[in-house]
Write an enzyme that holds these catalytic residues in place. Sequence first.
Site, PDB file in Angstrom:
ATOM      1  N   LYS A  13       0.838  -1.210   0.000  1.00  0.00           N
ATOM      2  CA  LYS A  13       0.000   0.000   0.000  1.00  0.00           C
ATOM      3  C   LYS A  13       0.874   1.263   0.000  1.00  0.00           C
ATOM      4  O   LYS A  13       0.661   2.167  -0.804  1.00  0.00           O
ATOM      5  CB  LYS A  13      -0.927   0.012   1.231  1.00  0.00           C
ATOM      6  CG  LYS A  13      -1.848  -1.188   1.325  1.00  0.00           C
ATOM      7  CD  LYS A  13      -2.737  -1.129   2.550  1.00  0.00           C
ATOM      8  CE  LYS A  13      -2.024  -1.165   3.886  1.00  0.00           C
ATOM      9  NZ  LYS A  13      -1.312  -2.422   4.175  1.00  0.00           N
ATOM     10  N   ARG A  91      -9.768   0.553   9.100  1.00  0.00           N
ATOM     11  CA  ARG A  91      -9.220  -0.750   9.451  1.00  0.00           C
ATOM     12  C   ARG A  91     -10.163  -1.571  10.329  1.00  0.00           C
ATOM     13  O   ARG A  91      -9.844  -2.695  10.686  1.00  0.00           O
ATOM     14  CB  ARG A  91      -7.945  -0.507  10.239  1.00  0.00           C
ATOM     15  CG  ARG A  91      -6.748  -1.248   9.701  1.00  0.00           C
ATOM     16  CD  ARG A  91      -5.549  -0.632  10.382  1.00  0.00           C
ATOM     17  NE  ARG A  91      -4.407  -1.450  10.295  1.00  0.00           N
ATOM     18  CZ  ARG A  91      -3.299  -1.085   9.637  1.00  0.00           C
ATOM     19  NH1 ARG A  91      -3.247   0.039   8.979  1.00  0.00           N
ATOM     20  NH2 ARG A  91      -2.255  -1.872   9.662  1.00  0.00           N
ATOM     21  N   ARG A 130      11.896  -5.549   4.788  1.00  0.00           N
ATOM     22  CA  ARG A 130      11.650  -4.117   4.552  1.00  0.00           C
ATOM     23  C   ARG A 130      12.634  -3.252   5.343  1.00  0.00           C
ATOM     24  O   ARG A 130      12.924  -3.508   6.508  1.00  0.00           O
ATOM     25  CB  ARG A 130      10.225  -3.756   4.968  1.00  0.00           C
ATOM     26  CG  ARG A 130       9.996  -2.248   4.972  1.00  0.00           C
ATOM     27  CD  ARG A 130       8.565  -1.873   5.053  1.00  0.00           C
ATOM     28  NE  ARG A 130       7.875  -2.424   6.203  1.00  0.00           N
ATOM     29  CZ  ARG A 130       6.564  -2.317   6.379  1.00  0.00           C
ATOM     30  NH1 ARG A 130       5.829  -1.700   5.478  1.00  0.00           N
ATOM     31  NH2 ARG A 130       5.989  -2.831   7.439  1.00  0.00           N
ATOM     32  N   ARG A 163      11.545  -1.487  10.830  1.00  0.00           N
ATOM     33  CA  ARG A 163      10.480  -1.043  11.730  1.00  0.00           C
ATOM     34  C   ARG A 163      10.375  -1.972  12.928  1.00  0.00           C
ATOM     35  O   ARG A 163      10.558  -3.176  12.799  1.00  0.00           O
ATOM     36  CB  ARG A 163       9.148  -1.037  10.956  1.00  0.00           C
ATOM     37  CG  ARG A 163       8.757   0.330  10.486  1.00  0.00           C
ATOM     38  CD  ARG A 163       7.616   0.341   9.541  1.00  0.00           C
ATOM     39  NE  ARG A 163       6.406  -0.359   9.976  1.00  0.00           N
ATOM     40  CZ  ARG A 163       5.262  -0.340   9.295  1.00  0.00           C
ATOM     41  NH1 ARG A 163       5.180   0.346   8.169  1.00  0.00           N
ATOM     42  NH2 ARG A 163       4.210  -0.997   9.716  1.00  0.00           N
ATOM     43  N   ARG A 174      -0.041  -8.989  13.422  1.00  0.00           N
ATOM     44  CA  ARG A 174      -0.658  -8.001  12.515  1.00  0.00           C
ATOM     45  C   ARG A 174      -1.491  -8.684  11.445  1.00  0.00           C
ATOM     46  O   ARG A 174      -2.562  -8.198  11.071  1.00  0.00           O
ATOM     47  CB  ARG A 174       0.439  -7.140  11.867  1.00  0.00           C
ATOM     48  CG  ARG A 174       1.070  -6.157  12.848  1.00  0.00           C
ATOM     49  CD  ARG A 174       2.387  -5.631  12.352  1.00  0.00           C
ATOM     50  NE  ARG A 174       2.300  -4.914  11.101  1.00  0.00           N
ATOM     51  CZ  ARG A 174       3.332  -4.722  10.278  1.00  0.00           C
ATOM     52  NH1 ARG A 174       4.515  -5.212  10.571  1.00  0.00           N
ATOM     53  NH2 ARG A 174       3.167  -4.047   9.176  1.00  0.00           N
TER      54      ARG A 174
HETATM   55  P1  AP5 Z   1       4.896  -1.568   1.829  1.00  0.00           P
HETATM   56  O1  AP5 Z   1       4.580  -0.746   0.640  1.00  0.00           O
HETATM   57  O2  AP5 Z   1       5.589  -0.910   2.970  1.00  0.00           O
HETATM   58  O3  AP5 Z   1       3.570  -2.343   2.305  1.00  0.00           O
HETATM   59  P2  AP5 Z   1       2.327  -1.817   3.153  1.00  0.00           P
HETATM   60  O4  AP5 Z   1       1.123  -2.515   2.619  1.00  0.00           O
HETATM   61  O5  AP5 Z   1       2.300  -0.315   3.184  1.00  0.00           O
HETATM   62  O6  AP5 Z   1       2.706  -2.436   4.548  1.00  0.00           O
HETATM   63  P3  AP5 Z   1       2.628  -1.858   6.031  1.00  0.00           P
HETATM   64  O7  AP5 Z   1       3.345  -2.846   6.895  1.00  0.00           O
HETATM   65  O8  AP5 Z   1       3.100  -0.436   6.107  1.00  0.00           O
HETATM   66  O9  AP5 Z   1       1.120  -1.926   6.282  1.00  0.00           O
HETATM   67  P4  AP5 Z   1       0.428  -1.984   7.608  1.00  0.00           P
HETATM   68  O10 AP5 Z   1      -0.960  -1.792   7.152  1.00  0.00           O
HETATM   69  O11 AP5 Z   1       0.656  -3.157   8.473  1.00  0.00           O
HETATM   70  O12 AP5 Z   1       1.154  -0.844   8.458  1.00  0.00           O
HETATM   71  P5  AP5 Z   1       0.692   0.598   8.912  1.00  0.00           P
HETATM   72  O13 AP5 Z   1       1.865   1.459   8.849  1.00  0.00           O
HETATM   73  O14 AP5 Z   1      -0.564   0.993   8.233  1.00  0.00           O
HETATM   74  O15 AP5 Z   1       5.751  -2.834   1.317  1.00  0.00           O
HETATM   75  C1  AP5 Z   1       6.280  -3.782   2.231  1.00  0.00           C
HETATM   76  C2  AP5 Z   1       7.638  -4.308   1.692  1.00  0.00           C
HETATM   77  O16 AP5 Z   1       7.426  -5.013   0.473  1.00  0.00           O
HETATM   78  C3  AP5 Z   1       8.649  -3.198   1.346  1.00  0.00           C
HETATM   79  O17 AP5 Z   1       9.930  -3.622   1.678  1.00  0.00           O
HETATM   80  C4  AP5 Z   1       8.514  -3.000  -0.171  1.00  0.00           C
HETATM   81  O18 AP5 Z   1       9.711  -2.551  -0.771  1.00  0.00           O
HETATM   82  C5  AP5 Z   1       8.154  -4.426  -0.619  1.00  0.00           C
HETATM   83  N1  AP5 Z   1       7.255  -4.442  -1.770  1.00  0.00           N
HETATM   84  C6  AP5 Z   1       6.194  -3.622  -1.988  1.00  0.00           C
HETATM   85  N2  AP5 Z   1       5.571  -3.958  -3.138  1.00  0.00           N
HETATM   86  C7  AP5 Z   1       6.249  -5.022  -3.635  1.00  0.00           C
HETATM   87  C8  AP5 Z   1       6.078  -5.832  -4.820  1.00  0.00           C
HETATM   88  N3  AP5 Z   1       5.079  -5.606  -5.698  1.00  0.00           N
HETATM   89  N4  AP5 Z   1       6.956  -6.854  -5.021  1.00  0.00           N
HETATM   90  C9  AP5 Z   1       7.933  -7.087  -4.131  1.00  0.00           C
HETATM   91  N5  AP5 Z   1       8.168  -6.358  -3.017  1.00  0.00           N
HETATM   92  C10 AP5 Z   1       7.323  -5.331  -2.769  1.00  0.00           C
HETATM   93  O19 AP5 Z   1       0.270   0.318  10.449  1.00  0.00           O
HETATM   94  C11 AP5 Z   1       1.234   0.059  11.444  1.00  0.00           C
HETATM   95  C12 AP5 Z   1       0.541   0.001  12.795  1.00  0.00           C
HETATM   96  O20 AP5 Z   1      -0.050   1.285  13.099  1.00  0.00           O
HETATM   97  C13 AP5 Z   1      -0.624  -0.990  12.910  1.00  0.00           C
HETATM   98  O21 AP5 Z   1      -0.180  -2.315  13.207  1.00  0.00           O
HETATM   99  C14 AP5 Z   1      -1.450  -0.364  14.048  1.00  0.00           C
HETATM  100  O22 AP5 Z   1      -0.864  -0.630  15.304  1.00  0.00           O
HETATM  101  C15 AP5 Z   1      -1.324   1.114  13.760  1.00  0.00           C
HETATM  102  N6  AP5 Z   1      -2.362   1.599  12.834  1.00  0.00           N
HETATM  103  C16 AP5 Z   1      -2.177   2.074  11.566  1.00  0.00           C
HETATM  104  N7  AP5 Z   1      -3.345   2.411  11.023  1.00  0.00           N
HETATM  105  C17 AP5 Z   1      -4.312   2.145  11.954  1.00  0.00           C
HETATM  106  C18 AP5 Z   1      -5.709   2.272  11.968  1.00  0.00           C
HETATM  107  N8  AP5 Z   1      -6.384   2.729  10.896  1.00  0.00           N
HETATM  108  N9  AP5 Z   1      -6.373   1.875  13.083  1.00  0.00           N
HETATM  109  C19 AP5 Z   1      -5.725   1.428  14.163  1.00  0.00           C
HETATM  110  N10 AP5 Z   1      -4.377   1.276  14.224  1.00  0.00           N
HETATM  111  C20 AP5 Z   1      -3.674   1.638  13.122  1.00  0.00           C
END
Ligand code: AP5
Length: 216
Positions: A13, A91, A130, A163, A174
């Site tokens: 994402k 979420r 990552r 991270r 997660r």
């Molecule tokens: P990346 O693009 O970073 O993936 P992502 O989907 O953004 O993954 P996240 O881990 O950031 O998502 P998340 O939803 O768990 O975390 P968030 O920060 O929202 O890609 C991942 C890796 O893959 C990278 O190394 C990239 O280079 C590689 N890659 C990407 N595309 C690729 C491809 N096509 N092929 C190969 N490799 C590829 O949330 C973190 C925490 O915050 C949560 O656990 C929670 O505690 C809190 N939080 C966030 N939002 C909320 C909410 N709305 N409500 C409550 N708590 C929340």
Amino acid sequence: MNLVLFGPPGSGKGTQAERLRDDMKLRHLSTGDLLRDAVARETELGKKVKHVLASGQLVSDDIVLALMRDAIVAVGGDGDLKGWLLDGFPRTIGQAQGLDGLLAELGQKIDAVVVLDVDRDAVVDRLSGRRTCTQCKTVWHVKNNPPAVEGVCDRCGGTLVQRDDDKPETIAARLDVYEKQTRPILEHYRGSVTLHEVDGAMPVDKVTRAIERVLS
Ligand code: AP5
């Protein structure tokens, strides 16, 4: 255009949002980035949510909805933007309902939800490899998308770090949270908002092109 990028942790994402936001003139709003920024700056909010992020559980709906209300309202004040791109929000069903209420109040709507499909083994591999730039926040991967020099960001020369929540036990937590609390939101939108499913397992460029195709 107002978009939601939806998918499990590690589905890409953030990577896709960075590419789409400039081309489409959208504000990228990531709840994860906003919360991590509060933790890094040691604000009151950051102190409150630090342990929640580290555990892989979700921050409460009230906190997240307040954060996103301010962020979405601020987009309306920027005349250069054509909309917003939500990443990691909503979420829970409660967040989706809260967002519905806010958008009704603002006279806005979600134009499309793009769902990135990637299987569990692939996301575990992606998250454990990552690395994120401490300065410009660009996301890299040690195998799939490595920087030219290990540990150094190609874009700004900043240091790359792993991270806190990308440790194996937290990744598993997660993914379980996603299946139980987040995936069911798709049913909330089915029938009322256009849902586009995109194969997120393809290489990064191909995923971007597939998203652009479904949105054109
Ligand atoms: P990346 O693009 O970073 O993936 P992502 O989907 O953004 O993954 P996240 O881990 O950031 O998502 P998340 O939803 O768990 O975390 P968030 O920060 O929202 O890609 C991942 C890796 O893959 C990278 O190394 C990239 O280079 C590689 N890659 C990407 N595309 C690729 C491809 N096509 N092929 C190969 N490799 C590829 O949330 C973190 C925490 O915050 C949560 O656990 C929670 O505690 C809190 N939080 C966030 N939002 C909320 C909410 N709305 N409500 C409550 N708590 C929340």
